[in-house]
Structures are given as structure tokens and as C-alpha cells.
Design a protein around this motif. Structure first.
Motif, PDB file in Angstrom:
ATOM      1  N   PRO A   1       0.837  -1.156  -0.116  1.00 44.98           N
ATOM      2  CA  PRO A   1       0.164  -0.041   0.047  1.00 44.98           C
ATOM      3  C   PRO A   1       0.903   1.347   0.014  1.00 44.98           C
ATOM      4  O   PRO A   1       0.407   2.261  -0.725  1.00 44.98           O
ATOM      5  N   ASP A   2       2.023   1.136   0.633  1.00 44.00           N
ATOM      6  CA  ASP A   2       2.703   2.697   0.782  1.00 44.00           C
ATOM      7  C   ASP A   2       3.463   2.827  -0.626  1.00 44.00           C
ATOM      8  O   ASP A   2       3.699   3.783  -1.175  1.00 44.00           O
ATOM      9  N   VAL A   3       3.976   1.874  -1.510  1.00 42.18           N
ATOM     10  CA  VAL A   3       4.076   1.743  -2.912  1.00 42.18           C
ATOM     11  C   VAL A   3       3.019   2.246  -3.633  1.00 42.18           C
ATOM     12  O   VAL A   3       3.516   3.225  -4.474  1.00 42.18           O
ATOM     13  N   LYS A   4       2.021   1.741  -3.588  1.00 38.33           N
ATOM     14  CA  LYS A   4       0.818   2.163  -4.357  1.00 38.33           C
ATOM     15  C   LYS A   4       0.628   3.535  -4.300  1.00 38.33           C
ATOM     16  O   LYS A   4       0.259   4.245  -5.053  1.00 38.33           O
ATOM     17  N   ALA A   5       0.822   4.047  -3.024  1.00 39.48           N
ATOM     18  CA  ALA A   5       0.488   5.406  -2.561  1.00 39.48           C
ATOM     19  C   ALA A   5       1.518   6.332  -3.288  1.00 39.48           C
ATOM     20  O   ALA A   5       0.927   7.577  -3.571  1.00 39.48           O
ATOM     21  N   THR A   6       2.521   6.091  -4.008  1.00 38.44           N
ATOM     22  CA  THR A   6       3.324   6.807  -4.778  1.00 38.44           C
ATOM     23  C   THR A   6       2.821   7.116  -6.208  1.00 38.44           C
ATOM     24  O   THR A   6       3.503   7.844  -6.613  1.00 38.44           O
ATOM     25  N   ILE A   7       1.956   6.053  -6.517  1.00 38.46           N
ATOM     26  CA  ILE A   7       1.608   6.378  -7.867  1.00 38.46           C
ATOM     27  C   ILE A   7       0.690   7.628  -8.112  1.00 38.46           C
ATOM     28  O   ILE A   7      -0.325   7.904  -7.437  1.00 38.46           O
ATOM     29  N   SER A   8       0.670   8.475  -8.992  1.00 33.00           N
ATOM     30  CA  SER A   8      -0.053   9.529  -9.447  1.00 33.00           C
ATOM     31  C   SER A   8      -1.474   9.045  -9.662  1.00 33.00           C
ATOM     32  O   SER A   8      -1.836   8.323 -10.116  1.00 33.00           O
ATOM     33  N   GLU A   9      -2.261  10.000  -8.971  1.00 36.07           N
ATOM     34  CA  GLU A   9      -3.846   9.810  -9.127  1.00 36.07           C
ATOM     35  C   GLU A   9      -4.178   9.758 -10.765  1.00 36.07           C
ATOM     36  O   GLU A   9      -3.661  10.695 -11.568  1.00 36.07           O
TER      37      GLU A   9
END
Length: 262
Positions: free
Chosen positions: A151-159
Motif C-alpha cells: 500500500p505504501d508503494v501504491k500510494a506513490t502512484i499519481s492519481e
């Protein structure tokens, strides 16, 4: 103690505890990663992952790890039609890794850990692991680099960047964390799997899939671009987060490999 395999002399290697020492073998690739990222992206990530793992393990008491040189070319069939990509054939790649493993087993090493930094290498390594266990009685483990589902890696992806994948924002960020000068974001173009974009079941990956090739990933205008997602939001800071988390999630497994008595 964490050491580089190639740095040891023959006499030093003779003194290594072959029963307990883990030989970490990073597996990279030399293939296209879009307009913006270098051909050696997976090699660069492999080298960086080794250093992040080393940093995580430096507090461990006498962790028995030998780091093998990065294998810089792998199985990149899916990218071969894009300029600069270099691939081995599946049987060539299998036999190269097999021969390296047998050489290590011949000298008494029991624990090998393949650090897979290019997804296309994974199927060969999975077959290899079973064959080596069966034929040689050694323990070849598989470490998957890149905690892309964390989840913390996925949170780096731009909206809105819903297709981030090979050569996208995450991988580009990881390279930038190592050397920003290697990335040319001004030339970046986004890629989506046009043939699959409206599908619910048949996708490039998942329960129902087909072996995808780079040509499946196209720009919005339909030009083959060979990457997934929009790399334009990549940053060095995002890359550092991804590399750090990707290393951290492997540490519990490495500890259990250390304790493995199979």
C-alpha cells in the motif's frame, strides 16, 4: 558478514561456511523501458536493491550473505522488437543459470537466492528452482524485487495512473533514486494495453491472460510505446520509498532462509 562474491580470493572462498552462507544472485535485464528510462533499468534496480538490502541487514549479527555479480541480460522476448533490447532464448537463459548454480553447488554452497528484478525472468527461475532441488539437493530460493502491491508503494502512484507497470512511474522513480540524469522525463509518453483496456476478465496478467508483448502497450493515439502507465509523475523521492519498502519486505524471508535446514 555481507561480502561481494567477486571480491574474495580463492583462499578466502575456501574458508566460507558453504552450508550456512546464502549466495544472492541478482537477475537483471537489458531492454527498453520507454522513451524516458534507460535500457539498463532492471540492472540499475538490481544493483540498488542489493545496497538497500545491505543497509537493512547491517544491524544483523554476522549475516552470512555473498552477493554474486548482477546477471545483466535475461529473458526479454516481449521487448525484442524495440530498439536496444537484448534477450537470451529461454533455453539459453535456463542453462546459463543452471550452470552457474551447479558450479556453486560443486563448491559446496547449499543456499542460493535469486533476486528477480525483471518479471520476464521469473518463469525460468521457478522451473530452475525445482529442478535444482530435485537434481542437486540444494535450496534455490526466489526473491521478487519490487513490492509493487504494498500500500505504501501504491500510494506513490499519481492519481489516475491506473495502468502503471513495466517502464512506468514506479520503475522510472526507482532509477531516478539512483541517478536522475539517466531519466529523460521530457520525452515520456504514457502507455495503456489498448487491446485489453475494456476487458473485465482477459487481461495482460491475472486469472485469464495471454503472454503479453511490448506492442500491446500503446499510446492513446495507438502508437506502440511498450510501457504501462504514465511515467511523467516519477520522482527520486518516490523511488527511494519504493526501494526501501521493497528491501524491507524481503528481510523476514532472508532471515528464514538463513534458518532453513532443508
Amino acid at each position: 558478514m555481507i561480502r561481494n562474491y567477486r571480491d574474495l580470493t580463492r583462499l578466502e572462498m575456501e574458508q566460507v561456511d558453504k552450508e550456512e552462507t546464502i549466495v544472492l544472485i541478482p537477475l537483471g535485464a537489458l531492454e527498453q523501458h520507454g522513451n524516458q528510462a534507460p535500457l539498463g533499468t532492471d540492472d540499475i534496480i538490481a544493483e540498488a536493491m542489493v545496497e538497500y538490502l545491505r543497509a537493512e541487514l547491517e544491524q544483523e549479527e554476522d549475516f552470512p550473505l555473498l552477493v554474486f555479480p548482477v546477471i545483466p541480460v535475461g529473458l526479454s522476448t516481449e521487448h525484442k522488437n524495440f530498439c536496444g533490447s537484448v534477450t537470451l532464448r529461454p533455453d539459453t537463459y535456463y542453462h546459463m543459470l543452471y550452470d552457474i548454480s551447479v558450479s556453486l553447488a560443486h563448491h559446496g554452497f547449499k543456499k542460493l537466492a535469486f533476486l528477480v528484478c525483471h518479471g520476464g525472468n521469473a518463469p525460468i527461475v521457478q522451473v530452475l528452482s525445482r529442478e535444482l532441488r530435485s537434481e542437486w539437493g540444494i535450496s534455490p530460493f526466489i526473491l521478487s524485487s519490487g513490492a509493487f502491491g504494498h500500500p505504501d508503494v501504491k500510494a506513490t502512484i499519481s492519481e489516475g495512473n491506473i495502468w502503471d507497470f513495466h517502464g512506468g512511474e514506479m520503475e522510472t522513480s526507482m532509477v531516478m533514486a539512483v541517478d536522475e540524469s539517466l531519466v529523460k522525463l521530457d520525452t515520456a509518453e504514457a502507455g495503456i494495453p489498448k487491446a485489453f483496456a475494456q476487458n473485465k476478465a482477459l487481461l495482460p496478467y491475472g486469472s485469464v491472460s495471454i503472454g503479453w508483448v511490448s506492442e500491446d502497450w500503446k499510446t492513446a493515439e495507438g502508437k506502440p510505446i511498450g510501457i504501462g502507465g504514465d511515467p511523467s509523475g516519477a520522482t527520486a523521492e518516490k523511488g527511494r520509498i519504493i526501494l526501501e519498502i521493497s528491501a524491507k519486505v524481503l528481510i523476514p524471508g532472508l532471515r528464514e532462509i538463513r534458518a532453513w535446514k532443508g
